[in-house]
Design an enzyme around this catalytic site. Structure first.
Site, short mmCIF file in Angstrom:
data_model
loop_
_atom_site.label_atom_id
_atom_site.label_comp_id
_atom_site.label_asym_id
_atom_site.label_seq_id
_atom_site.Cartn_x
_atom_site.Cartn_y
_atom_site.Cartn_z
NE ARG A 1 -9.19 -7.08 3.96
CZ ARG A 1 -8.16 -6.26 3.84
NH1 ARG A 1 -7.85 -5.71 2.69
NH2 ARG A 1 -7.41 -5.98 4.89
CB ILE A 2 -14.16 -2.71 3.89
CG1 ILE A 2 -15.35 -2.73 2.92
CG2 ILE A 2 -13.74 -1.29 4.22
CD1 ILE A 2 -16.63 -2.21 3.49
CB SER A 3 -8.33 -2.27 2.98
OG SER A 3 -8.31 -0.92 2.59
CB VAL B 1 -2.95 -7.13 8.56
CG1 VAL B 1 -4.26 -7.89 8.57
CG2 VAL B 1 -1.81 -8.02 8.07
CB THR C 1 -0.84 -0.06 1.30
OG1 THR C 1 -1.79 -1.08 1.13
CG2 THR C 1 -1.53 1.24 1.62
N1 ASP Z 1 -3.63 -2.11 4.49
C1 ASP Z 1 -3.89 -2.82 3.28
C2 ASP Z 1 -5.10 -3.67 3.46
O1 ASP Z 1 -5.22 -4.35 4.43
C3 ASP Z 1 -2.77 -3.65 2.77
C4 ASP Z 1 -1.37 -3.09 2.90
O2 ASP Z 1 -1.12 -2.09 3.54
O3 ASP Z 1 -0.45 -3.70 2.32
O4 ASP Z 1 -5.91 -3.70 2.60
#
Ligand code: ASP
Length: 280
Positions: free
Chosen positions: A182-184, A205, A154
């Site tokens: 799914r919602i990040s 995560v 990200t």
């Molecule tokens: N935070 C992002 C998610 O969980 C993934 C990431 O930061 O790599 O969707």
């Protein structure tokens, strides 16, 4: 004026030196360009500019480099928060646009500022954002083999402009292989937050970041008088209690830059016109 950007995590065990150098080079280039931009633009405009450049680089998990979900589709989320207006805007699980962060920026002027899925796409179409599906697949075939096994991350940027305004923007392609729908964290205040004391952008995560409330918690602690270092320390201790995996970048209103991560190295670069720092 200060600026820090991130591109997720780097793991020595699963990523090659070649990828590391490529990420370092790209981050340096984007941090420098964005700092130049910051000289004549607000923090809010600059974080959007920086994140759109990161979205355009297939090395990172956002925009054209986004991960594929369990049904083979790409869904992206991005958000923006500006200390000057105290407003948050974002898109969640949008498909087939080149730069989700630009749609988030456009939404800043609306009453309904966080849109999801088909509503977000419809809004983008109505506001002149071209469909990008073909280009995504063309570029993906060029890069996919190279980056697939190397892991990505990200992206985000926080900035402090010459008028003392802070802003944060974050953009993601998600965790990869997640359930559709799914919602990040990236388009929530847990993953992206700015007020007049502190701006924060997270990676990691999403479920852990949301459970911990990472970005808004760090900013609130700074608002209530904790130093940025202590605000991070306390928040990451709490993250550890839930065995959370996350990293965050931040700048406070005094111009202190900080970053911290729970696990391996976060891919970051910061620049204030004099000192350039990059992950190693
Ligand atoms: N935070 C992002 C998610 O969980 C993934 C990431 O930061 O790599 O969707």
């Amino acid at each position: 004026m200060k600026l820090i950007i991130h591109g997720g995590f780097f793991s020595e065990s699963s990523q090659s030196d070649e990828t590391k150098f490529a990420k370092q080079k790209s981050l340096k280039n984007i941090a420098e360009k964005s700092f130049e931009f910051l000289k004549n633009h607000s923090a809010s405009e600059t974080v959007v500019f920086a994140v759109s450049l990161l979205e355009d680089d297939p090395l990172f998990n956002a925009g054209i480099g986004s991960q594929i979900q369990r049904d083979g589709k790409i869904r992206m989320s991005a958000s923006l928060m500006d200390s000057a207006t105290q407003k948050f805007s974002g898109v969640i699980n949008i498909q087939n646009v080149k730069n989700p962060v630009l749609v988030a920026k456009a939404l800043m002027n609306e009453d309904d500022r966080v849109l999801g899925d088909t509503g977000a796409k419809q809004y983008a179409e109505q506001h002149g954002f071209e469909d990008f599906s073909t280009e995504i697949s063309q570029r993906r075939s060029e890069y996919e083999a190279k980056v697939k096994s190397e892991g990505k991350g990200t992206v985000g940027c926080v900035a402090l402009d010459k008028d003392g305004r802070l802003a944060a923007a974050t953009s993601t392609g998600g965790k990869g292989f997640e359930l559709p729908g799914r919602i990040s964290d990236s388009a929530t205040v847990a993953g992206n937050f700015a007020n007049s004391y502190c701006a924060v952008s997270c990676t990691g995560v999403g479920e852990d970041i949301v459970s911990n409330g990472t970005a808004v918690k760090i900013a609130t602690r700074v608002t209530d008088g904790l130093s940025i270092q202590h605000a991070f320390q306390k928040t990451f201790i709490e993250l550890k209690e839930i065995d959370g995996f996350a990293g965050a970048i931040a700048i406070d209103h005094l111009g202190n830059i900080h970053h911290q991560e729970s696990h391996p190295t976060m891919v970051f670069a910061s620049y204030d016109g004099n000192e350039f720092r990059i992950f190693d």
